[in-house]
Design a protein around this motif. Structure first.
Motif, mmCIF file in Angstrom:
data_model
loop_
_atom_site.group_PDB
_atom_site.id
_atom_site.type_symbol
_atom_site.label_atom_id
_atom_site.label_comp_id
_atom_site.label_asym_id
_atom_site.label_seq_id
_atom_site.Cartn_x
_atom_site.Cartn_y
_atom_site.Cartn_z
ATOM 1 N N ASP A 13 0.677 -1.231 -0.040
ATOM 2 C CA ASP A 13 -0.110 -0.025 0.156
ATOM 3 C C ASP A 13 0.901 1.332 0.025
ATOM 4 O O ASP A 13 0.537 2.229 -0.609
ATOM 5 C CB ASP A 13 -1.002 -0.163 1.317
ATOM 6 C CG ASP A 13 -2.077 -1.041 1.020
ATOM 7 O OD1 ASP A 13 -2.225 -1.504 0.125
ATOM 8 O OD2 ASP A 13 -2.571 -1.489 2.314
ATOM 9 N N GLU A 14 2.028 1.213 0.661
ATOM 10 C CA GLU A 14 2.833 2.525 0.963
ATOM 11 C C GLU A 14 3.575 2.786 -0.394
ATOM 12 O O GLU A 14 3.584 3.777 -1.086
ATOM 13 C CB GLU A 14 3.582 2.240 2.048
ATOM 14 C CG GLU A 14 4.818 3.518 2.100
ATOM 15 C CD GLU A 14 4.100 4.778 2.379
ATOM 16 O OE1 GLU A 14 4.902 5.639 1.980
ATOM 17 O OE2 GLU A 14 3.032 4.714 2.899
ATOM 18 N N ARG A 51 2.534 1.696 -3.626
ATOM 19 C CA ARG A 51 1.756 1.946 -4.199
ATOM 20 C C ARG A 51 1.345 3.448 -4.124
ATOM 21 O O ARG A 51 1.059 4.100 -5.126
ATOM 22 C CB ARG A 51 0.322 1.070 -4.009
ATOM 23 C CG ARG A 51 -0.633 1.372 -5.303
ATOM 24 C CD ARG A 51 -1.763 0.685 -5.003
ATOM 25 N NE ARG A 51 -1.756 -0.813 -4.969
ATOM 26 C CZ ARG A 51 -1.743 -1.575 -3.632
ATOM 27 N NH1 ARG A 51 -2.065 -0.690 -2.665
ATOM 28 N NH2 ARG A 51 -1.854 -2.630 -3.655
ATOM 29 N N SER A 52 1.172 4.002 -3.054
ATOM 30 C CA SER A 52 1.036 5.450 -2.734
ATOM 31 C C SER A 52 2.251 6.318 -3.200
ATOM 32 O O SER A 52 1.800 7.097 -3.856
ATOM 33 C CB SER A 52 0.780 5.618 -1.233
ATOM 34 O OG SER A 52 0.715 6.920 -0.714
ATOM 35 N N ARG A 53 3.453 5.732 -3.343
ATOM 36 C CA ARG A 53 4.715 6.509 -3.508
ATOM 37 C C ARG A 53 4.504 6.548 -5.144
ATOM 38 O O ARG A 53 4.712 7.657 -5.684
ATOM 39 C CB ARG A 53 5.688 5.832 -3.016
ATOM 40 C CG ARG A 53 5.895 6.014 -1.552
ATOM 41 C CD ARG A 53 7.268 5.292 -0.812
ATOM 42 N NE ARG A 53 7.136 5.207 0.285
ATOM 43 C CZ ARG A 53 8.251 4.619 0.915
ATOM 44 N NH1 ARG A 53 9.286 4.133 0.457
ATOM 45 N NH2 ARG A 53 8.197 4.500 2.309
ATOM 46 N N GLY A 106 1.904 6.429 -6.999
ATOM 47 C CA GLY A 106 0.641 7.274 -6.925
ATOM 48 C C GLY A 106 0.907 8.773 -7.171
ATOM 49 O O GLY A 106 0.353 9.397 -7.589
ATOM 50 N N SER A 107 1.731 8.925 -6.069
ATOM 51 C CA SER A 107 1.938 10.416 -5.682
ATOM 52 C C SER A 107 2.910 11.053 -6.758
ATOM 53 O O SER A 107 3.199 12.328 -6.877
ATOM 54 C CB SER A 107 2.541 10.750 -4.402
ATOM 55 O OG SER A 107 3.884 10.060 -4.288
ATOM 56 N N GLY A 144 -7.133 9.928 -8.661
ATOM 57 C CA GLY A 144 -5.555 10.267 -8.631
ATOM 58 C C GLY A 144 -4.954 10.254 -10.047
ATOM 59 O O GLY A 144 -3.554 10.061 -9.883
#
Length: 313
Positions: free
Chosen positions: A23-24, A26-28, A30-31, A268
């Motif tokens: 999840d982390e 993936r978030s990186r 995505g950002s 996003g």
């Protein structure tokens, strides 16, 4: 340490699960903190950052590889962020349902509460996609707290628009085609129901699965995942030949739902390097968010108005 390989976050004090690591990361991605084509930190570096063994890191990387966010995942060298891994799933190219649905359902099952709404002709693709996640649950690699699935399927009482004979002379064979479709619809639904509801007793998971019947043949398929993502495909008709009716080949119009091209829409979209967004990116994100919201309203309206109870026998 080479800056290209450096972690972009401070080390964590507590141990994380492989799902939390995925999840982390993936978030990186995505950002925009991890950019398409960029080399990932090594497994050793990630293990140190998250305070876990390398096995948990490998599992997290495998998840992102299955979602097509990483390439070159192996034990020998660091992976790279996939070139197509721009934030927002609408930026990804469409894929056949049998290919694209599985990774998105896998991402949905990473959440503690899983919500799937589906409108389709037989639920074959959905049953296949969910089946892999059930295997992971039984293997102890997943345990969502709650799974809520709603499925809209055509009623057995209607005359299907497809599959249908090409030649009106063979219209009588439409009944046989209907019986075959109904057998597939019921068999897939029963497998999905049996496998999901079994999780209540085997793993103590709160599971709810509901089917309802539509008074029409859906020309499209729609999957809504965790109320945040919409996957959409057209049932494109073609001319096919069926040979099992009295030994004579039957020409019919039908669609192969597993090969229908699946388009994904979610929030996003369009982050640039460094996490900034231009006006086009913001417009794409707003469009995706609006599409997901409108798809949810459409599904709920069908569910609450013209659909009826559906029994699988």
């Amino acid at each position: 340490m080479d800056p290209e390989h450096a972690s972009v976050r401070e080390p964590r004090a507590s141990r994380a699960s492989h799902r939390e690591i995925a999840d982390e990361l993936r978030s990186r991605i995505g950002s925009g903190a991890l950019r398409p084509g960029q080399r990932m930190p090594t497994q050793a570096e990630l293990a140190e950052e998250f305070g876990v063994e390398r096995g948990a890191v490998r599992q997290a990387l495998d998840i992102l590889h299955a979602e097509r966010l990483l390439t070159g995942v192996s034990k020998g060298s660091p992976a790279r962020v996939a070139e197509g891994a721009w934030p927002g799933w609408s930026a990804a190219p469409p894929q056949p349902t049998v290919v694209g649905l599985g990774p998105r359902v896998a991402a949905a099952f990473a959440a503690p509460q899983v919500r799937i709404d589906a409108l389709c002709l037989t639920s074959v693709s959905l049953t296949l996609a969910v089946g892999e996640q059930l295997r992971l649950i039984h293997a102890g690699e997943l345990k969502p707290a709650k799974i809520d699935v709603r499925v809209l399927l055509p009623s057995h009482r209607i005359e299907l628009a497809f599959p249908t004979p090409v030649d009106p002379v063979h219209a009588g064979d439409g009944g046989l085609l209907h019986e075959r479709w109904l057998a597939v619809r019921n068999a897939q639904g029963l497998v999905l129901r049996q496998n999901l509801l079994a999780l209540r007793t085997t793993h103590g998971i709160d599971v709810r699965l509901t089917f309802r019947a539509l008074p029409f043949t859906p020309p499209v398929k729609l999957y809504l995942l965790n109320e945040a993502e919409a996957l959409f495909a057209y049932y494109t008709l073609g001319r096919h030949e069926q040979r099992e009716f009295g030994g004579e080949p039957l020409q019919l119009y039908d669609a192969d739902g597993t090969r229908s091209m699946l388009f994904a829409f979610g929030p996003g979209a369009g982050t640039r390097d460094g996490g900034t967004r231009d006006s086009g990116s913001r417009e794409a994100e707003a469009r995706d968010t609006a599409f997901v919201a409108e798809s949810r309203r459409w599904f709920d309206a069908l569910w609450e108005t013209i659909s009826s109870d559906l029994e699988l026998t």
